[in-house]
Design an enzyme around this catalytic site. Structure first.
Site, PDB file in Angstrom:
ATOM      1  N   GLU A 191       0.890  -1.173   0.000  1.00  0.00           N
ATOM      2  CA  GLU A 191       0.000   0.000   0.000  1.00  0.00           C
ATOM      3  C   GLU A 191       0.921   1.213   0.000  1.00  0.00           C
ATOM      4  O   GLU A 191       1.504   1.553   1.019  1.00  0.00           O
ATOM      5  CB  GLU A 191      -0.889   0.017   1.256  1.00  0.00           C
ATOM      6  CG  GLU A 191      -1.796  -1.186   1.415  1.00  0.00           C
ATOM      7  CD  GLU A 191      -2.944  -1.202   0.427  1.00  0.00           C
ATOM      8  OE1 GLU A 191      -3.180  -0.173  -0.243  1.00  0.00           O
ATOM      9  OE2 GLU A 191      -3.588  -2.250   0.295  1.00  0.00           O
ATOM     10  N   CYS A 237      -2.088   9.485   2.321  1.00  0.00           N
ATOM     11  CA  CYS A 237      -1.845   8.797   1.050  1.00  0.00           C
ATOM     12  C   CYS A 237      -2.937   9.135   0.045  1.00  0.00           C
ATOM     13  O   CYS A 237      -2.674   9.231  -1.151  1.00  0.00           O
ATOM     14  CB  CYS A 237      -1.762   7.288   1.269  1.00  0.00           C
ATOM     15  SG  CYS A 237      -3.156   6.613   2.175  1.00  0.00           S
TER      16      CYS A 237
HETATM   17  P1  NDP Z   1       8.236   4.955   4.592  1.00  0.00           P
HETATM   18  O1  NDP Z   1       8.211   4.256   3.296  1.00  0.00           O
HETATM   19  O2  NDP Z   1       9.373   5.862   4.884  1.00  0.00           O
HETATM   20  O3  NDP Z   1       8.181   3.916   5.809  1.00  0.00           O
HETATM   21  C1  NDP Z   1       7.157   2.968   5.938  1.00  0.00           C
HETATM   22  C2  NDP Z   1       7.593   1.878   6.897  1.00  0.00           C
HETATM   23  O4  NDP Z   1       8.633   1.110   6.291  1.00  0.00           O
HETATM   24  C3  NDP Z   1       8.166   2.406   8.209  1.00  0.00           C
HETATM   25  O5  NDP Z   1       7.785   1.573   9.266  1.00  0.00           O
HETATM   26  C4  NDP Z   1       9.648   2.316   7.944  1.00  0.00           C
HETATM   27  O6  NDP Z   1      10.415   2.254   9.114  1.00  0.00           O
HETATM   28  C5  NDP Z   1       9.729   1.017   7.201  1.00  0.00           C
HETATM   29  N1  NDP Z   1      10.969   0.819   6.445  1.00  0.00           N
HETATM   30  C6  NDP Z   1      11.865   1.747   6.030  1.00  0.00           C
HETATM   31  N2  NDP Z   1      12.870   1.159   5.341  1.00  0.00           N
HETATM   32  C7  NDP Z   1      12.602  -0.171   5.323  1.00  0.00           C
HETATM   33  C8  NDP Z   1      13.243  -1.306   4.757  1.00  0.00           C
HETATM   34  N3  NDP Z   1      14.358  -1.193   4.052  1.00  0.00           N
HETATM   35  N4  NDP Z   1      12.681  -2.513   4.937  1.00  0.00           N
HETATM   36  C9  NDP Z   1      11.530  -2.655   5.625  1.00  0.00           C
HETATM   37  N5  NDP Z   1      10.871  -1.611   6.185  1.00  0.00           N
HETATM   38  C10 NDP Z   1      11.386  -0.387   6.027  1.00  0.00           C
HETATM   39  O7  NDP Z   1       6.841   5.717   4.674  1.00  0.00           O
HETATM   40  P2  NDP Z   1       6.361   6.781   5.738  1.00  0.00           P
HETATM   41  O8  NDP Z   1       6.348   6.150   7.090  1.00  0.00           O
HETATM   42  O9  NDP Z   1       7.103   8.043   5.547  1.00  0.00           O
HETATM   43  O10 NDP Z   1       4.827   6.987   5.306  1.00  0.00           O
HETATM   44  C11 NDP Z   1       4.431   7.874   4.318  1.00  0.00           C
HETATM   45  C12 NDP Z   1       4.158   7.148   3.020  1.00  0.00           C
HETATM   46  O11 NDP Z   1       3.192   6.134   3.237  1.00  0.00           O
HETATM   47  C13 NDP Z   1       3.557   8.048   1.961  1.00  0.00           C
HETATM   48  O12 NDP Z   1       4.156   7.779   0.717  1.00  0.00           O
HETATM   49  C14 NDP Z   1       2.098   7.648   1.948  1.00  0.00           C
HETATM   50  O13 NDP Z   1       1.452   7.915   0.722  1.00  0.00           O
HETATM   51  C15 NDP Z   1       2.190   6.198   2.231  1.00  0.00           C
HETATM   52  N6  NDP Z   1       0.933   5.690   2.750  1.00  0.00           N
HETATM   53  C16 NDP Z   1       0.195   4.859   1.969  1.00  0.00           C
HETATM   54  C17 NDP Z   1      -1.040   4.413   2.397  1.00  0.00           C
HETATM   55  C18 NDP Z   1      -1.856   3.474   1.568  1.00  0.00           C
HETATM   56  O14 NDP Z   1      -2.764   2.882   2.123  1.00  0.00           O
HETATM   57  N7  NDP Z   1      -1.597   3.306   0.298  1.00  0.00           N
HETATM   58  C19 NDP Z   1      -1.591   4.840   3.686  1.00  0.00           C
HETATM   59  C20 NDP Z   1      -0.728   5.691   4.438  1.00  0.00           C
HETATM   60  C21 NDP Z   1       0.492   6.095   3.960  1.00  0.00           C
HETATM   61  P3  NDP Z   1      11.051   3.614   9.710  1.00  0.00           P
HETATM   62  O15 NDP Z   1       9.922   4.579   9.894  1.00  0.00           O
HETATM   63  O16 NDP Z   1      11.606   3.146  10.990  1.00  0.00           O
HETATM   64  O17 NDP Z   1      12.045   4.092   8.700  1.00  0.00           O
END
Ligand code: NDP
Length: 504
Positions: free
Chosen positions: A241, A275
């Protein structure tokens, strides 16, 4: 990082910060790959217990947990407020929507997933055919910070209801919310069927490699690709997502006041960090001026600041401020105009609503996810043009259409996982509807029957009801039997069909 002197053991922690003040909300452990593996091993034990319960028993447990969350909602909303900075009321609304999903998932799992008979077909008429949906065992959920309750629970609730144990890695910005969810679950059920691991990206990557049956990721498209690549190492399936670049399309017969009101909320609520946030608006030329005037007028009354009655909070991740600024600057450099806000609207923590017009369609503000309270408004001659422009980004998550007479028609031609007609983001609050994107917005579905099935594998069984006239799956099969098969095949499928008449 702290070192215990007596054991020479390194314990790594990280702080979650209050984005309104920069103060530390709490410190949390950075779980190592080994600790993640231990958590997942424990989750497998829990999955054996949880998966063996009846649907009714799981439903009762989940509804009990739902009751605890509901009764302690103010506490949860306060934590979300502290970790994300979003207003209390928004945090409460987010959690309220999530509670609805827990209820729906718990009460519909049996109906959607239980074993059912399916027709076995003429050639297999002696077989009883059934299909059911079995849990993977343990599901890993990786969540973002922007809706730290609603978004992960869209996976967690459905995965649990389907009979899986869950290990959840919340965003490093909202670890406390993740721990709160797992803590209330344990306190209610008495067993850690939902566990949390905290840390940074590496902890998430360790979860991908830990041997879980599936990973449900919600976050940015760029991280989604990394998660997929990591999961590929162990052939772990994923649901992604990811980000969006949603538009609002306003037709000439639309209720302009309602469209402007909805578009503003879609663009600026949660400071645009959604999002499904509205980042583009396409308006029919006949109502463009009227819409823009109303939209700007309404937007002037919404200000981002730190106060108890604020409607927009801060930008949660400080690094996002530069991205928002660069998108606005790029739009202005390329001939766009800010009719409200602009580059100066981007402050040190807060961004004021910014409305951009005359922005070229290939600019960053139109093509890339901005994740701030900024939006472009463009005039279109026809709804065909609005649809074409809406569909011309690599993202395809949600969309909105305001039209009295053509809403359904326009919505069905927009390339997006979900559309709302004469309302904004309304589909997210309907638990029976699937939720997910296309293209760079990801794949797979949470919510609704599709969301329950996403956390299962289908199990097909055929059971012989009576001996067949001819045994085909045997080396004793005769040439006569083969001839009979051919004859039956010709009778059933060999007839000449009639092609549909060609339209002139
Ligand atoms: P990120 O992609 O930065 O992070 C998402 C999650 O992935 C966090 O828990 C992060 O950990 C983790 N993560 C980071 N690097 C890795 C890796 N290499 N392997 C596994 N996990 C990893 O997103 P954001 O938290 O900044 O959220 C915002 C984004 O989410 C926006 O693009 C938004 O559009 C999207 N979003 C999409 C939704 C949907 O339903 N389609 C709903 C809500 C948001 P850490 O934070 O510790 O780096």
């Amino acid at each position: 990082m702290t070192q215990t002197e007596d054991r020479l053991e390194t314990v790594t922690t990280f702080d979650s910060l209050n984005p309104r003040t920069g103060d530390v909300v709490a410190s949390h452990p950075v779980h190592t790959a080994e600790e993640v593996a231990q958590t997942v091993a424990r989750a497998h034990e829990e999955a054996a217990w949880w998966g063996a319960l009846s649907y009714d028993e799981r439903e009762a447990h989940l509804l009990a947990w739902k009751g605890v969350i509901t009764r302690r909602l103010p506490q949860l909303a306060d934590l979300v407020h502290q970790e994300t900075g979003k207003p209390h009321a928004d945090a409460t609304l987010e959690a309220a929507l999530a509670i609805d999903h827990i209820h729906w998932a718990a009460t519909h799992a049996e109906k959607v997933l239980k074993r059912r008979r399916v027709p076995s077909g003429l050639s297999m008429v002696n077989q009883a055919a059934t299909v059911e949906y079995r849990p993977f065992g343990v599901v890993g959920v990786i969540g973002p910070w922007n809706y730290p309750v609603f978004t992960p629970l869209g996976s967690i609730a459905y995965a649990l209801a389907a009979g899986n144990a869950v290990v959840f890695k919340p965003s490093e910005h909202t670890p406390g919310v993740g721990e709160w969810l797992a803590g209330t679950f344990l306190a209610t059920i008495g067993r850690p069927v939902l566990q949390v691991v905290t840390g940074l990206g590496d902890t998430g990557a360790a979860l991908c490699r830990s041997g879980v049956g599936k990973v449900a990721f919600t976050g940015s498209t760029a991280t989604g690709k990394r998660v997929m690549a990591t999961c590929a190492e162990t052939l772990t399936p994923v649901v992604i997502e990811a980000g969006g670049k949603d538009s609002v399309i306003v037709d000439e017969d639309a209720d302009i006041e309602a469209a402007a009101d909805a578009a503003l909320w879609g663009a600026a609520s949660n400071a645009g960090q959604t999002c499904l946030g509205v980042e583009r608006i396409y308006v029919h030329e006949k109502v463009y001026d009227e819409f823009l005037a109303s939209f700007v007028d309404k937007a002037r009354s919404v200000t981002a600041y730190d106060g108890p009655d604020t409607k927009i909070g801060p930008i949660t991740m400080p690094s996002q401020l530069e991205i928002i600024r660069s998108h606005i600057q790029d739009a202005l450099d390329r001939g766009g105009r800010a009719v409200l806000g602009g580059v100066d609207a981007v402050g040190e923590r807060y961004v004021q609503p910014t409305i951009l017009v005359d922005v070229p369609e290939d600019s960053l503000a139109v093509q890339e996810e901005t994740f701030g309270p900024t939006v472009t408004v463009a005039k279109v001659r026809t709804m065909d043009e609005a649809i074409e422009k809406t569909n011309a980004t690599r993202y395809a998550l949600g969309s909105t259409v305001f039209s009295k007479s053509r809403g359904m028609e326009i919505a069905s031609r927009v390339r997006s996982g979900m559309s709302a007609v004469n309302g904004v983001m309304t589909f997210a609050g309907v638990p029976s509807l699937p939720f997910g994107g296309v293209g760079d917005s990801g794949f797979g579905r949470i919510h609704g029957p599709d969301g329950l099935k996403e956390f299962t594998y289908s199990k097909a069984i055929t059971r012989q009801r009576f001996k067949p006239m001819m045994v085909l799956t045997s080396f004793t099969r005769t040439p006569e039997a083969d001839q009979k098969v051919m004859g039956t095949l010709m009778m059933l499928h060999g007839r000449k069909g009639t092609l549909p008449k060609r339209k002139r």
